[in-house]
Scaffold this motif. Structure first.
Motif, PDB file in Angstrom:
ATOM      1  N   SER A   5       4.464  -6.303 -29.135  1.00 47.25           N
ATOM      2  CA  SER A   5       5.320  -7.002 -28.172  1.00 47.25           C
ATOM      3  C   SER A   5       6.305  -7.862 -28.934  1.00 47.25           C
ATOM      4  O   SER A   5       6.041  -8.253 -30.068  1.00 47.25           O
ATOM      5  CB  SER A   5       4.467  -7.870 -27.252  1.00 47.25           C
ATOM      6  N   ILE A  10       3.458  -3.793 -25.048  1.00 46.76           N
ATOM      7  CA  ILE A  10       2.444  -2.830 -24.625  1.00 46.76           C
ATOM      8  C   ILE A  10       1.133  -3.128 -25.355  1.00 46.76           C
ATOM      9  O   ILE A  10       1.135  -3.720 -26.443  1.00 46.76           O
ATOM     10  CB  ILE A  10       2.863  -1.361 -24.909  1.00 46.76           C
ATOM     11  N   LEU A  24       6.325   1.386 -16.541  1.00 48.45           N
ATOM     12  CA  LEU A  24       7.468   0.468 -16.556  1.00 48.45           C
ATOM     13  C   LEU A  24       8.308   0.620 -15.290  1.00 48.45           C
ATOM     14  O   LEU A  24       8.737  -0.367 -14.685  1.00 48.45           O
ATOM     15  CB  LEU A  24       8.322   0.738 -17.803  1.00 48.45           C
ATOM     16  N   VAL A  54      10.380  -0.600 -24.964  1.00 52.85           N
ATOM     17  CA  VAL A  54       9.000  -0.158 -24.761  1.00 52.85           C
ATOM     18  C   VAL A  54       8.688   1.067 -25.630  1.00 52.85           C
ATOM     19  O   VAL A  54       7.620   1.158 -26.242  1.00 52.85           O
ATOM     20  CB  VAL A  54       8.732   0.138 -23.264  1.00 52.85           C
ATOM     21  N   ILE A 111       6.445  -6.738 -18.794  1.00 50.81           N
ATOM     22  CA  ILE A 111       7.788  -7.283 -19.008  1.00 50.81           C
ATOM     23  C   ILE A 111       7.832  -8.681 -18.430  1.00 50.81           C
ATOM     24  O   ILE A 111       7.089  -8.985 -17.483  1.00 50.81           O
ATOM     25  CB  ILE A 111       8.890  -6.421 -18.331  1.00 50.81           C
ATOM     26  N   HIS A 134       7.896  -0.081 -29.021  1.00 54.70           N
ATOM     27  CA  HIS A 134       6.572  -0.691 -29.102  1.00 54.70           C
ATOM     28  C   HIS A 134       5.482   0.369 -29.151  1.00 54.70           C
ATOM     29  O   HIS A 134       4.546   0.280 -29.939  1.00 54.70           O
ATOM     30  CB  HIS A 134       6.347  -1.630 -27.915  1.00 54.70           C
ATOM     31  N   ALA A 170       9.192  -7.769 -23.758  1.00 55.68           N
ATOM     32  CA  ALA A 170       8.422  -6.622 -23.270  1.00 55.68           C
ATOM     33  C   ALA A 170       7.343  -6.314 -24.288  1.00 55.68           C
ATOM     34  O   ALA A 170       7.494  -6.620 -25.477  1.00 55.68           O
ATOM     35  CB  ALA A 170       9.327  -5.400 -23.093  1.00 55.68           C
ATOM     36  N   VAL A 227       1.478  -2.000 -19.964  1.00 56.19           N
ATOM     37  CA  VAL A 227       2.893  -2.312 -20.194  1.00 56.19           C
ATOM     38  C   VAL A 227       3.224  -3.599 -19.460  1.00 56.19           C
ATOM     39  O   VAL A 227       2.788  -3.785 -18.324  1.00 56.19           O
ATOM     40  CB  VAL A 227       3.803  -1.191 -19.642  1.00 56.19           C
ATOM     41  N   ALA A 282       3.893   5.231 -20.599  1.00 53.68           N
ATOM     42  CA  ALA A 282       4.377   3.849 -20.548  1.00 53.68           C
ATOM     43  C   ALA A 282       5.623   3.753 -19.663  1.00 53.68           C
ATOM     44  O   ALA A 282       5.785   2.803 -18.893  1.00 53.68           O
ATOM     45  CB  ALA A 282       4.686   3.347 -21.958  1.00 53.68           C
ATOM     46  N   LYS A 301      13.376   0.288 -21.375  1.00 55.09           N
ATOM     47  CA  LYS A 301      12.714   1.532 -21.776  1.00 55.09           C
ATOM     48  C   LYS A 301      12.796   1.725 -23.287  1.00 55.09           C
ATOM     49  O   LYS A 301      11.811   2.081 -23.938  1.00 55.09           O
ATOM     50  CB  LYS A 301      13.367   2.722 -21.074  1.00 55.09           C
TER      51      LYS A 301
END
Length: 425
Positions: free
Chosen positions: A251, A345, A330, A268, A293, A271, A343, A291, A326, A265
């Motif tokens: 993160s 994960i 999201l 993520v 945010i 990550h 954000a 996930v 993910a 996106k």
DNA sequence: ATGCTCCTGCGAA
DNA sequence: CTAACGTTCGCAGGAGCAT
């Protein structure tokens, strides 16, 4: 007998190794995104700069007082850490690498006389071969070794960076424990310290003598272990073999606020990529991925936080499969109109890849997928990280964290980075 | 009454 | 130039649910 070896102001000391002009000067290193102060030299501490302070609050102060400020450079710190740990491994029979800058080592088999000699040799060797100064504490348990180390660091001049508690008589040890406030004991944080204050337990000595049952009730079993270790009875083992992670987190805060789903996106996907690499590195698969945010809790305006956990019937360690999952998550939690600042994960329900159970559905990672991941990892290993990556990770990545200290010193540091890779040994 | 999972709190660097 | 507060992990125990 256990020793705790701890590198002094570790991140700052790493910078100093490659820039001798920083010696005797106030230096600080900032957390990711140039957020908070995470390392300070003694000179910086003397100026009153506190651990964990947001940098923007002291920026002017640093400029006025000629403090050298650095963004964190984890490639460098990781490399220096490996060198220190390797030397310790060679000089001690058993070692537990506790963090990037700390290790417990076992001293079993040494006589008290030998221990004192050996500790001095360890300190000298590390400092000579790496340039990183260390403090060492020795005790009969981990908690006592930690406590000894704490005193060694606090009074570097008197102790010369070494405190050995095992030569002390019980009463001499108690005198020291009376000087240590409970909040400074390893494992006693702010909340636990408050609870102990209410019981009139103020020092390590008070805790050592206090009623077992009451401690167990207020601090749980972990508090009892600490108490027992203060008494010299080991409860916490040396963990010499690293256990595989049960969860893997990636993160980060963004360099600027983000509004659009497609930008989130990208973040993520990155990550997931780094977490999945770690997952494969320890030969595991994950059965679920969380996930999340969030907006900045420090900035006024509409706040939003949400997370979602997505599951796979049979686990996976294939990056693109995990990214897809993910993304699905999201899209469910994303709301338009918020300024997102972070954000992340979490890979969860992690199992060993070998003993993975066969499931009714044929959703396992195929040989083909595994081979693809192996190839990808091996290319990135030899050619440099993210040489090969999924398009979902983006190429622009304007949201990446800030870590540009615009000082002239910083812009001249490419050569320093190159030095790190060609190790001077 | 017992056992399980999930979540929260706490602490560490 | 702007605006500006980190990341990653483990463990214990309570809550909530099922048996």
């Amino acid at each position: 007998m256990i020793a705790l070896v701890d590198c002094n102001s570790f991140f700052c000391s790493c910078e100093r190794v490659f820039q001798p002009k920083l010696l005797k000067k106030p230096v600080i290193v900032l957390s990711n995104n140039d957020g908070c102060v995470v390392a300070r030299t003694d000179e910086a501490k003397a100026l009153g700069i506190k651990m964990g302070v947001p940098y923007f609050q002291i920026k002017d102060f640093c400029q006025k007082n000629s403090v050298f400020v650095y963004s964190s450079n984890f490639a460098l710190y990781g490399d220096m850490s490996r060198r220190v740990m390797r030397i310790l491994s060679e000089l001690a029979p058993e070692i537990e690498i506790y963090s990037i800058d700390e290790a417990f080592i076992s001293l079993d088999g040494f006589s008290p006389k030998q221990i004192s000699e050996h500790i001095h040799r360890i300190k000298e060797t590390v400092e000579q071969e790496t340039g990183i100064p260390v403090s060492i504490g020795v005790g009969s348990t981990k908690v006592l070794a930690k406590l000894a180390n704490y005193r060694a660091k606090k009074n570097k001049l008197q102790t010369k960076g070494i405190v050995n508690l095992i030569e002390l008589s019980e009463s001499a040890l108690d005198l020291i424990l009376k000087e240590v406030s409970v909040g400074d004991i390893w494992g006693i944080g702010r909340k636990s310290a408050e609870k102990l204050q209410r019981l009139q337990v103020h020092t390590a000595y008070d805790l050592k003598l206090y009623d077992d049952k009451v401690i167990q009730k207020t601090l749980s079993i972990t508090g009892r272990y600490i108490q027992e270790e203060l008494r010299g009875n080991p409860c916490l083992d040396l963990e010499t073999i690293p256990t595989p992670k049960k969860q893997i987190i990636s993160s980060r805060s963004f360099g600027r606020g983000l509004f659009k789903l497609e930008d989130l996106k990208e973040a993520v996907a990155n990550h997931v990529t780094t977490a999945a690499e770690k997952l494969r590195h320890q030969n595991s698969i994950a059965h679920s991925i969380l996930v999340y945010i969030r907006t900045s809790p420090f900035k006024k305006g509409p706040q939003y936080y949400n997370s979602i956990t997505m599951s796979l019937h049979s686990g996976s360690s294939v990056t693109n499969k995990l990214i897809k999952l993910a993304f699905a998550g999201l899209e469910k939690i994303y709301r338009e109109g918020f300024e997102y600042k972070k954000a992340g994960i979490i890979l969860m329900d992690i199992d060993d890849k070998a003993h993975t159970q066969l499931s009714f559905f044929n959703t396992h990672d195929s040989d083909k997928e595994n081979l693809l991941m192996e190839t990808l990892d091996s290319i990135n290993h030899t050619e440099g990280e993210s040489t090969l990556k999924f398009a979902a990770c983006g190429t622009n990545q304007f949201w990446r964290m800030l870590s540009q200290m615009k000082s002239p010193q910083y812009s001249t540091r490419w050569s320093d980075l190159l030095q790190v890779n060609s190790s001077p040994e």
